[in-house]
Design a protein around this motif. Structure first.
Motif, PDB file in Angstrom:
ATOM      1  N   ILE A   1      -9.167   1.992   0.787  1.00 34.67           N
ATOM      2  CA  ILE A   1      -8.627   3.344   0.655  1.00 34.67           C
ATOM      3  C   ILE A   1      -9.294   4.196   1.731  1.00 34.67           C
ATOM      4  O   ILE A   1     -10.509   4.142   1.905  1.00 34.67           O
ATOM      5  CB  ILE A   1      -8.941   3.938  -0.735  1.00 34.67           C
ATOM      6  CG1 ILE A   1      -8.309   3.089  -1.823  1.00 34.67           C
ATOM      7  CG2 ILE A   1      -8.464   5.377  -0.826  1.00 34.67           C
ATOM      8  CD1 ILE A   1      -8.728   3.483  -3.216  1.00 34.67           C
TER       9      ILE A   1
ATOM     10  N   ASN B   1       0.849  -1.185   0.000  1.00 36.05           N
ATOM     11  CA  ASN B   1       0.000   0.000   0.000  1.00 36.05           C
ATOM     12  C   ASN B   1       0.887   1.238   0.000  1.00 36.05           C
ATOM     13  O   ASN B   1       1.353   1.683   1.048  1.00 36.05           O
ATOM     14  CB  ASN B   1      -0.931  -0.006   1.212  1.00 36.05           C
ATOM     15  CG  ASN B   1      -1.953   1.090   1.129  1.00 36.05           C
ATOM     16  OD1 ASN B   1      -1.607   2.260   1.209  1.00 36.05           O
ATOM     17  ND2 ASN B   1      -3.204   0.719   0.944  1.00 36.05           N
ATOM     18  N   SER B   2       1.108   1.792  -1.184  1.00 38.07           N
ATOM     19  CA  SER B   2       2.040   2.913  -1.319  1.00 38.07           C
ATOM     20  C   SER B   2       1.564   4.162  -0.579  1.00 38.07           C
ATOM     21  O   SER B   2       2.389   4.913  -0.049  1.00 38.07           O
ATOM     22  CB  SER B   2       2.294   3.227  -2.792  1.00 38.07           C
ATOM     23  OG  SER B   2       1.090   3.557  -3.439  1.00 38.07           O
ATOM     24  N   SER B   3       0.261   4.396  -0.516  1.00 32.73           N
ATOM     25  CA  SER B   3      -0.242   5.578   0.198  1.00 32.73           C
ATOM     26  C   SER B   3       0.128   5.520   1.674  1.00 32.73           C
ATOM     27  O   SER B   3       0.580   6.516   2.249  1.00 32.73           O
ATOM     28  CB  SER B   3      -1.759   5.689   0.058  1.00 32.73           C
ATOM     29  OG  SER B   3      -2.120   5.905  -1.273  1.00 32.73           O
TER      30      SER B   3
END
Length: 151
Positions: free
Chosen positions: A129, A19-21
């Motif tokens: 998200i 999960n890059s965020s």
């Protein structure tokens, strides 16, 4: 030391979950924490960050209007379909729930621990998200699909 370990654990979980965020968010928080005068900036970011985030999301949502991808005609067309009305209702519901949620966080800051943990779990394990308008869109999708409606 405990805070660094906790942040490192979140970073590892985020990287494992790809999960890059959350990876970026954790690294930014770690960077800010490492800077001098952290005691002044972290509370400001905590108190104002949600509003800044909502502003950035609002800008992103308004860009298709600015580029002409979404026109006034499109808005009028939304009012002619049941799916459009569901989307409007979900947007209103999420906005109201978000306001109540922000009030809840102010009144009971201890709930933040459970919310942060639940959000991390949802983002990492279920590819979720953490964003309000996206929640409204997801609720709309579920209802519209369940009722076999179209825009």
């Amino acid at each position: 030391m405990e805070t660094w370990l906790f942040l490192a654990l979140i970073l590892i979980i985020a990287m494992f979950g790809k999960n890059s965020s959350l990876v970026i968010a954790t690294l930014v928080v770690m960077l800010i924490k490492a800077l001098p005068f952290t005691q002044k900036w972290l509370p400001v970011i905590q108190n104002k960050g949600i509003n800044w985030g909502v502003t950035i999301i609002s800008v992103a949502i308004l860009i298709p209007i600015a580029t002409g991808e979404i026109t006034f005609h499109d808005l009028m067309r939304v009012f002619r379909t049941p799916a459009g009305w569901i989307a409007i209702a979900m947007g209103i519901a999420v906005a109201i729930l978000s306001r109540l949620g922000v009030n809840q966080l102010s009144a009971s800051p201890q709930v933040t621990v459970a919310l942060v943990f639940g959000t991390i779990m949802g983002v990492v394990l279920f590819k979720g998200i953490a964003a309000g308008p996206v929640i409204a869109s997801g609720l709309t999708y579920c209802i519209v699909t369940m009722l076999n409606l179209h825009f």
